[in-house]
Design an enzyme around this catalytic site. Structure first.
Site, PDB file in Angstrom:
ATOM      1  N   GLU A 159      33.842  43.752  24.268  1.00  0.00           N
ATOM      2  CA  GLU A 159      32.644  43.364  24.565  1.00  0.00           C
ATOM      3  C   GLU A 159      32.421  42.025  24.277  1.00  0.00           C
ATOM      4  OE1 GLU A 159      30.265  46.168  22.089  1.00  0.00           O
ATOM      5  OE2 GLU A 159      31.144  47.770  22.793  1.00  0.00           O
ATOM      6  N   GLU A 264      35.232  55.360  27.340  1.00  0.00           N
ATOM      7  CA  GLU A 264      34.222  55.697  26.569  1.00  0.00           C
ATOM      8  C   GLU A 264      33.325  56.718  27.164  1.00  0.00           C
ATOM      9  OE1 GLU A 264      32.654  53.023  23.794  1.00  0.00           O
ATOM     10  OE2 GLU A 264      34.690  51.941  23.701  1.00  0.00           O
TER      11      GLU A 264
END
Ligand code: G3I
Length: 377
Positions: A159, A264
């Site tokens: 991220e 995810e």
């Protein structure tokens, strides 16, 4: 007197048994997708330590890949500079080995769940560039080195890029600029030259983020650094992503020369339209609107969820030449982080296994979709 079976008949019988076994229809997602990609899940502490026996059974029966939901994050595994806490991570890796599961390490460098000491001095000032480089190297060398040869690949950086393609203003970026990413990949490769290395992020369907990640892959490669795959987290909901944009990102990463992993995956069944400034108000009416299926998911809402899951899974299957793993973020609905995000204490239905640990119809549908694809090839 014992009768002996002639060898030719025994061979014919064995061949028949093998053929039947091969033709036996798959009953789990991992079997159905075995020639396409791994089917993974994220383990929480209850599953790692075997307390959640129903969850562990679901993992053993249905998945062939695992990842730590939390216990390998820097705050958990390296709480103080001179202290590591490997117990849960060790157990997860052992569990993977005992059950023949592919283990992914999540995650080495992430601005969240990051202990303060990692990036700040005692007086609250940011660490110097040299100090941070040394700490990153120590951390990555210790963690990756400990599981050398047992962890297939690492989410090296998590991220780091925003939806518009700019770099996140994290402490890593503030101190080292963009350089912290190649450094992390370099240190990880030095610690385990055989491990695969991934860049992992959410909202990967945004054009700006897609282009920036493609650029990053090119820059890492130009420097001779290893990057094997891009992890598309794929936290989805009833109104996002736009699947055409999602598919464009898979294609763009594959064209940039890396594999794609869905790392995810989950799909919130709850209304996202209600999520916003209203949450802060926290009134009873808003709470009920934000948590509309506290007791169960009505058939109509399940149908809508099922349809979107089917769309997402069919895109993944369509790109199975480029996708090497599809990992769900949690084992069953009760485990999902979405029950507490973006609003705490909701009841969400985001995963293929319900709170009762039973497979939802989407599991059978996925198995069928794999068979259909096989028949069409
Ligand atoms: O460990 C403490 C425990 O000691 C304490 O009693 C309890 C009380 O709230 O909190 C526990 O920590 C929680 C931790 O999960 C373990 O359960 C944190 O509050 C909570 O914030 C944390 O949430 C995790 C979140 O990452 C932040 O690390 C979620 O479980 C996890 O699913 C989520 O996963 C992330 C991926 O790593 C990266 N991509 C996004 C994804 C979803 O946010």
């Amino acid at each position: 007197m014992k009768s002996r079976i002639p060898l030719s008949i025994a061979i014919a019988a064995a061949t028949l048994v093998t053929a039947c076994a091969q033709q036996r229809p798959a009953t789990t997602m991992k079997e159905a997708a075995r020639d396409r990609f791994l089917i993974g899940t994220a383990l929480n502490e209850g599953q790692i330590w075997g307390r959640d026996t129903a969850g562990v059974r679901v993992v053993r029966e249905n998945f062939n890949a695992i990842v730590a939901e939390n216990c390998m994050k820097s705050e958990a595994i390296h709480p103080e500079r001179d202290r590591y806490s490997f117990d849960s991570a060790d157990r997860l890796v052992e569990f993977g080995q005992e059950n023949g599961l592919t283990v992914t390490g999540h995650t080495l460098i992430w601005h969240s769940q990051l202990p303060r000491w990692f990036v700040y001095n005692d007086d609250g000032s940011l660490r110097s560039a040299d100090e941070l480089k040394a700490i990153m190297k120590e951390h990555i060398t210790a963690v990756v080195g400990r599981y050398k040869g047992r962890i297939k690949g690492w989410d090296v950086v998590n991220e780091a890029i925003m939806e518009d393609g700019s770099y996140r203003r994290s402490p890593f970026y503030e101190i080292l600029g963009e350089e912290f990413i190649p450094l992390a990949f370099q240190y990880a490769h030095e610690a385990d030259p055989d491990a695969e290395l991934y860049y992992n992020d959410y909202n990967m369907w945004f054009e700006g983020k897609r282009n920036a990640v493609v650029k990053l892959i090119g820059e890492l490669r130009e420097r001779g650094l290893r990057i094997d795959a891009v992890g598309m987290q794929s936290h989805m909901g009833m109104s996002h992503p736009d699947f055409a944009e999602y598919e464009k990102s898979i294609e763009a990463f594959a064209a940039a020369g890396v594999k794609v992993m869905v790392t995810e995956f989950d799909m919130s069944a709850l209304p996202t339209a209600y999520v916003g400034a209203d949450i802060a108000a926290g009134n009873a009416e808003a709470s009920q609107a934000l948590n509309p299926y506290a007791d169960s998911l009505p058939a109509e809402a399940y149908e809508a969820w099922h349809k979107r899951m089917e769309q997402a899974l069919s895109i993944m299957l369509r790109h199975s030449d480029d996708i090497t793993r599809v990992t769900f973020w949690g084992v069953s609905d009760g485990d999902s982080w979405l029950n507490n995000f973006p609003v705490r204490g909701r009841t969400d239905y985001a995963l293929p296994f319900g709170r009762d640990h039973r497979a939802k119809p989407i599991v059978a549908r996925f198995i069928e979709m794999c068979a259909e694809k096989q028949n069409n090839e």
